[in-house]
Design a protein around this motif. Structure first.
Motif, PDB file in Angstrom:
ATOM      1  N   GLN A 266      50.295  30.271  41.954  1.00 25.31           N
ATOM      2  CA  GLN A 266      49.392  30.385  43.091  1.00 25.31           C
ATOM      3  C   GLN A 266      48.240  31.350  42.842  1.00 25.31           C
ATOM      4  OE1 GLN A 266      52.639  30.366  43.158  1.00 25.31           O
ATOM      5  NE2 GLN A 266      53.445  29.143  44.853  1.00 25.31           N
ATOM      6  N   SER A 267      48.412  32.318  41.954  1.00 21.40           N
ATOM      7  CA  SER A 267      47.354  33.311  41.696  1.00 21.40           C
ATOM      8  C   SER A 267      46.443  32.902  40.539  1.00 21.40           C
ATOM      9  CB  SER A 267      47.987  34.677  41.390  1.00 21.40           C
ATOM     10  OG  SER A 267      48.759  35.128  42.479  1.00 21.40           O
ATOM     11  N   MET A 268      46.679  31.752  39.931  1.00 17.47           N
ATOM     12  CA  MET A 268      45.869  31.301  38.801  1.00 17.47           C
ATOM     13  C   MET A 268      44.446  31.027  39.270  1.00 17.47           C
ATOM     14  SD  MET A 268      46.705  30.730  35.603  1.00 17.47           S
ATOM     15  CE  MET A 268      46.022  30.041  34.115  1.00 17.47           C
ATOM     16  N   SER A 269      43.471  31.439  38.467  1.00 19.01           N
ATOM     17  CA  SER A 269      42.070  31.275  38.854  1.00 19.01           C
ATOM     18  C   SER A 269      41.249  30.707  37.701  1.00 19.01           C
ATOM     19  CB  SER A 269      41.478  32.624  39.276  1.00 19.01           C
ATOM     20  OG  SER A 269      41.408  33.507  38.158  1.00 19.01           O
ATOM     21  N   TYR A 270      40.033  30.319  38.017  1.00 15.50           N
ATOM     22  CA  TYR A 270      39.086  29.852  37.018  1.00 15.50           C
ATOM     23  C   TYR A 270      38.866  30.917  35.950  1.00 15.50           C
ATOM     24  CZ  TYR A 270      34.566  28.241  35.137  1.00 15.50           C
ATOM     25  OH  TYR A 270      33.550  27.829  34.310  1.00 15.50           O
ATOM     26  N   GLU A 271      38.811  32.167  36.384  1.00 16.41           N
ATOM     27  CA  GLU A 271      38.566  33.268  35.450  1.00 16.41           C
ATOM     28  C   GLU A 271      39.707  33.417  34.452  1.00 16.41           C
ATOM     29  OE1 GLU A 271      35.914  33.611  38.767  1.00 16.41           O
ATOM     30  OE2 GLU A 271      38.096  33.354  38.649  1.00 16.41           O
ATOM     31  N   ASP A 272      40.928  33.077  34.851  1.00 15.40           N
ATOM     32  CA  ASP A 272      42.066  33.127  33.933  1.00 15.40           C
ATOM     33  C   ASP A 272      42.059  31.942  32.979  1.00 15.40           C
ATOM     34  OD1 ASP A 272      43.182  35.420  35.197  1.00 15.40           O
ATOM     35  OD2 ASP A 272      44.004  34.127  36.766  1.00 15.40           O
ATOM     36  N   PHE A 273      41.640  30.781  33.472  1.00 16.47           N
ATOM     37  CA  PHE A 273      41.796  29.553  32.707  1.00 16.47           C
ATOM     38  C   PHE A 273      40.593  29.237  31.824  1.00 16.47           C
ATOM     39  CE2 PHE A 273      42.146  24.798  32.496  1.00 16.47           C
ATOM     40  CZ  PHE A 273      43.331  24.767  31.774  1.00 16.47           C
ATOM     41  N   VAL A 274      39.393  29.398  32.368  1.00 19.58           N
ATOM     42  CA  VAL A 274      38.183  29.032  31.599  1.00 19.58           C
ATOM     43  C   VAL A 274      37.507  30.285  31.054  1.00 19.58           C
ATOM     44  CG1 VAL A 274      35.999  27.775  31.619  1.00 19.58           C
ATOM     45  CG2 VAL A 274      37.909  26.992  33.047  1.00 19.58           C
ATOM     46  N   GLU A 275      36.924  31.079  31.904  1.00 18.73           N
ATOM     47  CA  GLU A 275      36.339  32.355  31.483  1.00 18.73           C
ATOM     48  C   GLU A 275      36.046  33.203  32.713  1.00 18.73           C
ATOM     49  OE1 GLU A 275      32.613  31.740  29.468  1.00 18.73           O
ATOM     50  OE2 GLU A 275      31.507  31.654  31.360  1.00 18.73           O
ATOM     51  N   GLY A 276      36.037  34.496  32.509  1.00 21.54           N
ATOM     52  CA  GLY A 276      35.751  35.410  33.607  1.00 21.54           C
ATOM     53  C   GLY A 276      35.335  36.767  33.067  1.00 21.54           C
ATOM     54  N   ARG A 277      35.017  37.668  33.965  1.00 18.43           N
ATOM     55  CA  ARG A 277      34.614  39.006  33.553  1.00 18.43           C
ATOM     56  C   ARG A 277      35.731  39.987  33.855  1.00 18.43           C
ATOM     57  NH1 ARG A 277      28.175  39.426  35.112  1.00 18.43           N
ATOM     58  NH2 ARG A 277      27.478  38.013  33.459  1.00 18.43           N
ATOM     59  N   GLN A 278      36.019  40.841  32.872  1.00 15.75           N
ATOM     60  CA  GLN A 278      37.075  41.829  33.003  1.00 15.75           C
ATOM     61  C   GLN A 278      36.527  43.208  32.686  1.00 15.75           C
ATOM     62  OE1 GLN A 278      40.442  40.780  30.601  1.00 15.75           O
ATOM     63  NE2 GLN A 278      40.686  38.751  31.532  1.00 15.75           N
TER      64      GLN A 278
END
Length: 537
Positions: A266-278
């Protein structure tokens, strides 16, 4: 290019490892003779049928069946006249490679799937029911399967009577070799044009078209295990028969970066799967020490494996997504919903690229990247998945296979073994009656049981709690599934799995207000379970 065994093409390997008996070789000769009767200008359908009846002394229905086979194999085209496809012309001119693939494809697939089923001994009738269900066949009797049993036995691939067929070592070896082929892939027809067409080898066929597949079904039907088999096969490798060998090959491919595994939640996001800023701490880009932090674009698991696939176009890569329906699919995939389509992949006719929002890089999905996902149908209906996603994925149902439990019980040392197949079938019939087919119980729950005591433990610790969850603690329905009924005379009653006692109503109720209420308890380990209500007719 040759494979690890020195074969230069898919068909060369297929012909080498397929020990066809003489009767089938004669059948191939007859098919070629039929093609030889069709001139370049075509031949009236009725005239060809009459010639075949005279030549082979067969009925009109059998004749039409052979013509339908040639049509499905892509060798002839039937309209007002019968005409030859280009690949059939090559066959007649001596270019046997592509034509033999077309003719043998259906045969090899059926052989491979029969051998796969016989890894666990089965009767001819069981195989017949499996074949009719799997291929929607109209076979009224097991005769067709029994005929194939004859030539599989003559080829020393199987042994046994019609009551129990067993796989021989040569059959196991052949099955391992056939497993390198993608069984649902059909060799393409010969395109018109000058010059012979080279047949791709196994790895080229696997990578030719991207595969997006969801394995769905009730819990315990082997979905996650099947993803390992599917991933190894899609990577163009032989699928070992032994589970340990399979997982060794799977883990080897994972260590090479050709297979990745991710579980959606349920907490999976686009940032986790494709790309994101950390946030990243440490020095700035000019190596100047920094006391704070900065945001950097970090690729997710999908972009990482897609990059590797794009850099190694001659190899296939597989991303396994477990529990794909647990996440917000549209939110996680974003623009990938469009890019995942096979014809939108890099190098395809309708290739598409998008500019990613965080890095600003142009991105496309390589055609040698396959996606295999699982979905527990008891958690969420398949109809609730995003419609756009459903259109881009194929869906393969994984059903409970109670027949596989026969071999499990045969290994028991109990003098009076349990009919475990009947137990599972009865449970699932009652679950389907009270709830639906998506909440049935899979065979995997019982596959490791070595005694009735193990089955008792599975029922006590896994199956009964699962039923209680399915029916929202309505123990009356749980009891109905297990075959235990509430008492009708107001007295305590013991069933095979549950004990039922009548609760005493508190004071203050009028006689007409009192309703019978029960206390349900699971029988203790010492008391054990009795399966009569699940195995009796």
């Amino acid at each position: 290019m040759t494979d690890e065994d020195g074969y230069e093409s898919w068909s060369e390997r297929a012909l080498a490892v397929q020990p066809l008996p003489g009767g089938y070789l004669a059948y191939l000769d007859s098919l070629r003779e039929i093609c030889g009767q069709v001139p370049p200008s075509g031949l009236p359908f009725s005239r060809l049928v009459r010639w075949m009846q005279d030549r082979f002394s067969v009925t009109e229905n059998r004749t039409k069946g052979n013509l339908q086979f040639l049509t499905r194999a892509g060798l002839i085209r039937i309209g007002d006249d019968v005409s030859l496809e280009q690949v059939a012309r090559q066959w007649l001119d001596g270019g046997e490679d592509m034509a033999l693939i077309a003719v043998m494809h259906r045969h090899i697939r059926f052989v491979g799937e029969m051998l796969q089923e016989i890894r666990e001994p089965k009767s001819v009738e069981q195989l017949w029911r499996i074949a009719v269900d799997r291929y929607s066949l109209t076979w009224k009797k097991p005769t067709q399967v029994n005929n194939r049993r004859g030539w599989l036995a003559s080829a020393k691939l199987i042994e046994g009577s019609s009551e129990e067929l067993r796989l021989l070592p040569d059959g196991e070896r052949l099955l391992g070799q056939l497993d390198v082929f993608e069984p649902s892939s059909r060799p393409e027809k010969q395109t018109k044009g000058p010059g012979p067409r080279q047949t791709p080898d196994a790895s080229e066929i696997v990578a030719k078209k991207a595969k997006n597949l969801v394995l769905y079904g009730p819990p315990g039907t082997g979905k996650t295990y099947s993803t390992a088999k599917e991933a190894v096969r899609l990577c163009g490798k032989r699928v070992p028969a032994n589970r340990g060998d399979l997982m060794d090959e799977y883990n080897r491919l994972r260590s090479e970066g050709r297979i990745e595994f991710v579980t959606f939640h349920q907490s999976m996001s686009y940032e986790d799967f494709v790309e994101g800023r950390q946030p990243v701490t440490g020095s700035d880009g000019d190596n100047t020490p920094s006391g704070g932090f900065r945001l950097e674009t970090v690729p997710g698991i999908f972009r990482r494996i897609a990059t590797r696939a794009d850099q190694n176009k001659n190899e296939s890569f597989v991303l396994i997504i477990d529990e794909i329906n647990r996440a917000n699919i549209s939110k996680v995939l974003g623009e990938l919903i469009t890019l995942l389509e096979p014809d939108k992949r890099l190098g395809e006719q309708n290739e598409l690229r998008v500019r990613l929002p965080y890095s600003g890089h142009e991105f496309g999905v390589p055609k040698n990247l396959h996606i295999v996902a699982t979905m527990n149908s008891a958690d969420r209906s398949i109809a609730l998945l995003d419609t756009a996603l459903r259109r881009r994925f194929g869906f393969r149902e994984m059903e409970p296979r109670a027949d596989l439990l026969q071999t499990v019980v045969k290994k028991w040392k109990d003098s009076d073994p349990l009919d475990l197949e009947k137990v599972l079938n009865t449970l699932n019939e009652r679950i389907e009656y009270h709830y639906d087919r998506e909440h049935r119980i899979g065979h995997a729950y019982f596959m490791k049981c070595t005694s009735k005591a193990d089955v008792d433990a599975v029922m006590r610790d896994e199956v009964i709690p699962l039923l209680a969850e399915y029916f929202f603690e309505d123990w009356g329905k749980v009891a109905s599934v297990l075959g235990d009924e509430p008492p009708s005379d107001g007295k305590a009653k013991e069933g095979g799995f549950l004990k039922c006692s009548v609760l005493t109503p508190p004071s203050g109720f009028g006689q007409d207000e009192i309703q019978a209420r029960f206390r349900w308890q699971v029988r203790s380990e010492k008391e054990g379970f009795h399966y009569t209500n699940l195995t009796s007719k």
